[in-house]
Structure formats: C-alpha cells, structure tokens
Design a protein around this motif. Structure first.
Motif, short mmCIF file in Angstrom:
data_model
loop_
_atom_site.label_atom_id
_atom_site.label_comp_id
_atom_site.label_asym_id
_atom_site.label_seq_id
_atom_site.Cartn_x
_atom_site.Cartn_y
_atom_site.Cartn_z
N GLY A 1 2.15 9.24 -5.61
CA GLY A 1 2.47 10.55 -5.04
C GLY A 1 3.68 11.18 -5.70
N SER A 2 4.71 10.39 -5.96
CA SER A 2 5.92 10.95 -6.57
C SER A 2 5.67 11.35 -8.02
N ILE A 3 4.89 10.57 -8.72
CA ILE A 3 4.54 10.93 -10.11
C ILE A 3 3.71 12.22 -10.11
N THR A 4 2.76 12.32 -9.20
CA THR A 4 1.94 13.52 -9.10
C THR A 4 2.81 14.74 -8.80
N ARG A 5 3.75 14.59 -7.84
CA ARG A 5 4.65 15.69 -7.50
C ARG A 5 5.48 16.11 -8.70
N PHE A 6 6.02 15.15 -9.41
CA PHE A 6 6.86 15.44 -10.57
C PHE A 6 6.09 16.21 -11.63
N ILE A 7 4.93 15.71 -11.99
CA ILE A 7 4.13 16.35 -13.05
C ILE A 7 3.64 17.73 -12.60
N LEU A 8 3.07 17.80 -11.40
CA LEU A 8 2.56 19.07 -10.90
C LEU A 8 3.67 20.10 -10.71
N GLY A 9 4.81 19.66 -10.19
CA GLY A 9 5.94 20.57 -10.02
C GLY A 9 6.42 21.16 -11.33
N LYS A 10 6.50 20.33 -12.36
CA LYS A 10 6.91 20.81 -13.69
C LYS A 10 5.88 21.78 -14.26
N LEU A 11 4.60 21.46 -14.11
CA LEU A 11 3.55 22.35 -14.63
C LEU A 11 3.56 23.71 -13.93
N ILE A 12 3.69 23.70 -12.62
CA ILE A 12 3.70 24.95 -11.86
C ILE A 12 4.93 25.78 -12.22
N LEU B 1 0.83 -1.21 0.00
CA LEU B 1 0.00 0.00 0.00
C LEU B 1 0.87 1.26 0.00
N VAL B 2 1.91 1.27 0.81
CA VAL B 2 2.81 2.42 0.87
C VAL B 2 3.54 2.58 -0.47
N CYS B 3 3.95 1.47 -1.04
CA CYS B 3 4.67 1.49 -2.31
C CYS B 3 3.80 2.04 -3.45
N ILE B 4 2.59 1.56 -3.56
CA ILE B 4 1.69 2.03 -4.63
C ILE B 4 1.33 3.49 -4.40
N GLY B 5 0.98 3.84 -3.16
CA GLY B 5 0.68 5.23 -2.85
C GLY B 5 1.88 6.13 -3.10
N GLY B 6 3.06 5.66 -2.74
CA GLY B 6 4.28 6.44 -2.95
C GLY B 6 4.58 6.65 -4.43
N ALA B 7 4.38 5.62 -5.22
CA ALA B 7 4.61 5.76 -6.67
C ALA B 7 3.66 6.81 -7.26
N GLY C 1 2.13 6.66 2.12
CA GLY C 1 2.52 6.43 0.73
C GLY C 1 2.40 7.66 -0.14
N PHE C 2 1.17 8.01 -0.50
CA PHE C 2 0.96 9.10 -1.45
C PHE C 2 1.52 10.43 -0.96
N LEU C 3 1.08 10.88 0.22
CA LEU C 3 1.52 12.19 0.70
C LEU C 3 2.98 12.19 1.13
N GLY C 4 3.48 11.05 1.60
CA GLY C 4 4.89 10.95 1.94
C GLY C 4 5.78 11.17 0.73
N ALA C 5 5.36 10.68 -0.42
CA ALA C 5 6.12 10.87 -1.65
C ALA C 5 5.76 12.16 -2.38
N TYR C 6 4.54 12.62 -2.20
CA TYR C 6 4.09 13.86 -2.84
C TYR C 6 4.84 15.07 -2.29
N THR C 7 4.99 15.13 -0.98
CA THR C 7 5.73 16.23 -0.37
C THR C 7 7.21 15.87 -0.39
N THR C 8 8.06 16.89 -0.26
CA THR C 8 9.48 16.62 -0.39
C THR C 8 10.31 17.52 0.51
#
Length: 121
Positions: free
Chosen positions: A13-24, A5-11, A66-73
């Motif tokens: 979250g990190s993809i979301t952070r990467f895409i959103l960070g680039k767009l912003i 669950l942490v792994c899937i959520g983390g994957a 998972g998700f928020l742990g990888a989403y934030t940095t």
C-alpha cells in the motif's frame, strides 16, 4: 500471522501510494495537493467496498488494515491542509480539508453500497 498480513499489505500500500502520488503530482503539476486528495478519496471508496464484502479475517487484515491503511495517509493530509494555513491560504485549507472529509465519507458509503450490491449477484 496477522501482523505478517498487515505488514505485507502495508508495504504494498505504501509503495502504491508513493508511486501513484508522484505520478499524479507530476502529471497535474499544481500547488493543490491533488495526489494525496485522490489517494485518500479512492482509499475511502475501496475501504467501503472491502468493509462490505464477506471476506475472511485474513483478507481483511491484508487489504483493509495493511494495504489501505498504508495507501491512505491522514498525516500527510493534515500536514498539507495546515500548510495552507501557514502560507495564509485559508480558503485553500478549508476547501481541501472539508472536501477531503466530505468526499471521503461519500465515497466510503458509495463503495460500501457497491460492495453490498455486488454480493447480491
């Protein structure tokens, strides 16, 4: 099962952070690390919401750990903040670091309160 669950959520979250960070960053085109700033503040808010909800342990592992742990940095936040010091932009460093911490705490509290409020109705 927890690590899956942490792994899937983390994957996700990190993809979301990467895409959103680039767009912003592309849209706002500034030397200030606004992408990381917005991501970390929204992540604090969302963690407040998730923390306040009465959800299962599995859902918490997926979303919070998972998700928020990888989403934030935190590491990128530190790198960008101290990069200002290296470039002798001390005021920018203090504004970025202090605003991130202060607004992060405020947004976590607001998210937590919103989550608790929504559980009443």
């Amino acid at each position: 099962m927890a690590w899956v669950l942490v792994c899937i959520g983390g994957a996700l979250g990190s993809i979301t952070r990467f895409i959103l960070g680039k767009l912003i960053s592309k849209r706002l085109d500034t030397a200030f690390p606004i992408g990381t700033f917005i991501i970390n503040i929204t992540g604090a808010f969302l963690l407040g919401v998730v923390s306040s909800l009465d959800i299962t342990r599995s859902a918490y592992l997926f979303f919070a750990d998972g998700f928020l742990g990888a989403y934030t940095t935190f590491s990128t936040f530190m790198y960008e903040g101290f990069n200002f010091f290296e470039k002798n932009k001390k005021i920018n460093a203090f504004v970025y670091i202090l605003c991130s911490l202060f607004l992060g705490i405020i947004c976590y509290i607001l998210g937590f309160d919103l989550g608790k409020f929504s559980m009443k109705y």
